[in-house]
Design an enzyme around this catalytic site. Structure first.
Site, PDB file in Angstrom:
ATOM      1  N   ASP A 121      -5.057   8.990  10.576  1.00  0.00           N
ATOM      2  CA  ASP A 121      -3.773   8.424  10.968  1.00  0.00           C
ATOM      3  C   ASP A 121      -3.284   8.903  12.324  1.00  0.00           C
ATOM      4  OD1 ASP A 121      -2.809   6.666   8.804  1.00  0.00           O
ATOM      5  OD2 ASP A 121      -3.160   8.454   7.585  1.00  0.00           O
ATOM      6  N   GLU A 176       0.870  -1.174   0.000  1.00  0.00           N
ATOM      7  CA  GLU A 176       0.000   0.000   0.000  1.00  0.00           C
ATOM      8  C   GLU A 176       0.897   1.211   0.000  1.00  0.00           C
ATOM      9  OE1 GLU A 176      -2.708   0.730   3.253  1.00  0.00           O
ATOM     10  OE2 GLU A 176      -3.570  -1.242   2.944  1.00  0.00           O
TER      11      GLU A 176
END
Lengths: 261, 402
Positions: free
Chosen positions: A59, A48
């Site tokens: 995140d 990824e």
């Protein structure tokens, strides 16, 4: 799409599940990052590639810092695609998935972005802030080029939502193992995760991989049965932050061995 | 008939829900709960009672006689005195409404973001009043700039979480609040302070703030027997502007003007004039105008006023701009600082630096506003800014009007 399906099938024949590794593109800079991704692809079955963004709100601190490092080294969408294209030259079969927040994609232009990504050798897209509601068009465009839109499912997704997620997703669904942001956790709620993944697979009939919080081989072993693949991000990014390639390689090795029966 | 947002939470192409999947169920829950309380007489009565007894509403609509004389040219200015609310700004209208809503939803943990601290203080106040746990995210930069408001929030029982990521200002405080919400979504309600964020937030905040416009409309009809020619309000995220604009949207003869923060000037990169200088993007859960680079990275902003120092803007403002129902302009830090002093001296009102932008626009454009009847939304009082302005005016004596 084909590369992704082949990957799942080939591994399954060997009694393995894919290890999917996330790292932020151009962290700490585009040149170094290419070497890092090459190392990752020695061990990972899929990769990824994170597209740097100024405000990565799904995140945790580790990946936030990676985005900051990448941006201050001058990363942008073109450079990320260049990186992918170089990786693709060397790794012909392994699936490469782009993971990026929506605004840079929107600004680049959805159609052009999907086309250029395909050209560079991308197989699928994860856009964490694009819900099925807002992402229907995007999903349709991606599918029409025989690539895979990958949508997130969460512990809070109702059955009705899971159905929608299944419809817009391509080769697989990405199950977020925790209500929370990315980052390493000591322990995970293995039983609940396995149960919830079974629910999602039952409703959608699609492969479902698990990510967020997975950082150690034992995490994978403890919930090996239900998921179709395992995503590791922050633990890897941490090694990149520390510029410790030996440690990174050891981590990748141990994670990969956990994905074999 | 103006009916927005539509069933998808959009204002034309703007708005929507661009958030991680984990939050989608919570947004639907909030939408349902809000639709319920909207129709629920008891809730509405309780809210109105608190606005009356606790907040001090209705706030006056005051004819600003000496300020009008200062402007000349036959201009008549009324000030909607949101500065007289409890906690000193319009922010309490929304904070209290959403805190009541959270209580109704059984959520006992409240989070909020704050820039200058006004929304943080308002939320801490509402939580103290209703007995709710309160955590306020505030950028490290702003914590230093607004130390007194940090203490105020703590005094009110809130916990202030210092945000050290990104540019350490309001946008990062929003990021961190969203990250908290994703993590604690089952127990927590996020009280967003402006008409931004994913649907249904821009609608909820607008509705709770629209009490400003409803009152102003009644009051101006009573005072002048007619609607105003123009309404002027400052726009950061845009909640005070949306609150006063909304009840006037269908009154096509009333011009609506949103004033953005021009910082050092629109020809520099140090401003926060999102509609004037931005491009459409997706940020903090909604499609709207956004200050960003060519690559779609969100750019740092600057304004002398922390409350306007934000790279995004509410999606409904983007829509009102697109359909040309409202117009948007900007004034600079210096123009706002002058207005801050002028209103202090002509009306005995020290306005918030945010609201000073609206005042400054009227001053700047006085020549073009002959014989106009204007309402300026005085969204907050300037006590919080006195220290900062003192420092600036000591360094820049040329900006003093005395």
């Amino acid at each position: 799409m084909e590369r992704i399906d082949n990957c799942f099938e080939a591994l399954s024949k060997k009694g393995e599940k894919p290890l999917i590794v996330y790292a932020t593109a151009c962290d700490p800079n585009c040149k170094k990052s290419l070497d890092i991704f090459k190392l990752i692809l020695e061990y990972a079955d899929m990769v990824e590639v994170g597209m740097p963004f100024s405000d990565p709100l799904a995140d945790g601190p580790t990946i936030q810092k990676a985005h900051e490092r990448a941006l201050s080294s001058g990363a942008n969408t073109e450079k990320v695609l260049e990186l992918v294209s170089k990786l693709r030259d060397e790794f012909k079969e392994k699936p490469i998935i782009l993971m990026g927040y929506y605004n840079p994609i929107f600004i680049y232009g959805e159609d052009k972005f999907i086309r250029d990504a395909k050209e560079a050798g991308v197989d699928g897209f994860i856009v964490p802030d694009l819900s099925p509601e807002e992402g229907t068009e995007f999903s349709r465009k991606v599918k029409s080029l025989k690539l895979s839109p990958i949508f997130l499912a969460a512990p809070t997704s109702t059955d009705e939502r899971v159905k929608k997620i299944g419809k817009v997703s391509g080769s697989f669904i990405y199950y977020v193992s925790v209500t929370g942001i990315t980052g390493e956790r000591d322990k995970l709620a293995y039983e609940e995760i396995e149960k919830d993944i079974s629910r999602i697979k039952d409703i959608t009939g699609k492969r479902t991989v698990v990510g967020f919080g997975i950082s150690k081989p034992e995490h994978i072993r403890e919930m090996y049965k239900a998921p179709d693949g395992f995503v590791v991000g922050s633990a890897v990014v941490k090694k990149i932050e520390n510029n410790d390639m030996k440690e990174l390689e050891n981590l990748l090795k141990s994670l990969k061995s956990a994905t074999k029966l | 008939m103006y009916r927005y947002p539509d069933e998808k939470g959009k204002y034309g192409i703007y708005g929507g829900k661009y958030v991680p999947e984990t939050l989608m169920a919570a947004l639907s829950e909030l939408e349902r709960a809000y639709e319920e309380v909207k129709k629920d007489k008891n809730f509405q009565e309780e809210f109105e009672k608190l606005l009356r007894e606790y907040v001090g509403r209705p706030t006056p609509l005051q004819y600003a006689k000496r300020f009008s004389e200062y402007l000349g040219n036959g201009i008549k200015v009324y000030l909607k005195r949101e500065d007289l609310n409890h906690t000193g700004a319009h922010k309490i209208n929304n904070a209290l409404g959403q805190a009541l809503l959270a209580k109704r939803m059984g959520k006992k943990r409240i989070i909020a973001e704050t820039g200058a601290g006004q929304h943080g203080v308002a939320t801490a106040t509402a939580c103290a009043f209703l007995g709710l746990e309160c955590i306020v995210y505030m950028g490290e930069e702003d914590v230093h700039r607004q130390a007194l408001n940090v203490f105020r929030m703590e005094l009110l029982g809130a916990k202030v979480e210092v945000v050290k990521s990104g540019s350490r200002t309001l946008k990062d405080a929003v990021n961190e609040a969203i990250r908290d919400w994703v993590t604690n979504v089952r127990t927590t309600h996020y009280i967003i302070g402006s008409v931004v964020g994913p649907h249904p937030y821009p609608m909820i905040v607008r509705d709770f703030q629209s009490v400003i416009g409803k009152e102003a409309k009644e009051q101006i009809l009573q005072a002048e027997g007619k609607l105003p020619d123009m309404i002027v309000a400052c726009v950061g995220g845009g909640s005070n502007a949306m609150g006063i604009f909304y009840p006037f949207i269908e009154d096509k003869n009333v011009e609506l003007v949103g004033v953005e923060a021009g910082g050092y000037g629109l020809d520099t990169d140090k401003h926060a004039a999102t509609i004037c200088k931005g491009k459409v993007g997706v940020f903090h859960g909604a499609k709207s105008y956004l200050l960003q680079t060519e690559d779609g990275q969100v750019t740092p902003t600057h304004s002398v006023s922390a409350g306007l120092d934000y790279p995004g803007v509410g999606p409904e403002h983007s829509y009102l701009f697109e359909i040309k129902r409202a117009k948007y302009d900007a004034v600079t830090d210096e123009e706002a600082l002058k207005a801050f002093q002028i209103l202090s001296r002509t009306e005995g009102i020290i306005p918030a630096l945010e609201s000073s932008h609206a005042i400054a626009w009227v001053i700047k454009n006085a020549e073009k506003l002959k014989n106009k009847l204007i309402i300026v939304n005085l969204s907050g009082r300037g006590d919080k800014d006195v220290n900062q302005v003192k420092e600036i005016l000591e360094e820049r004596r040329d900006l003093r009007i005395w």
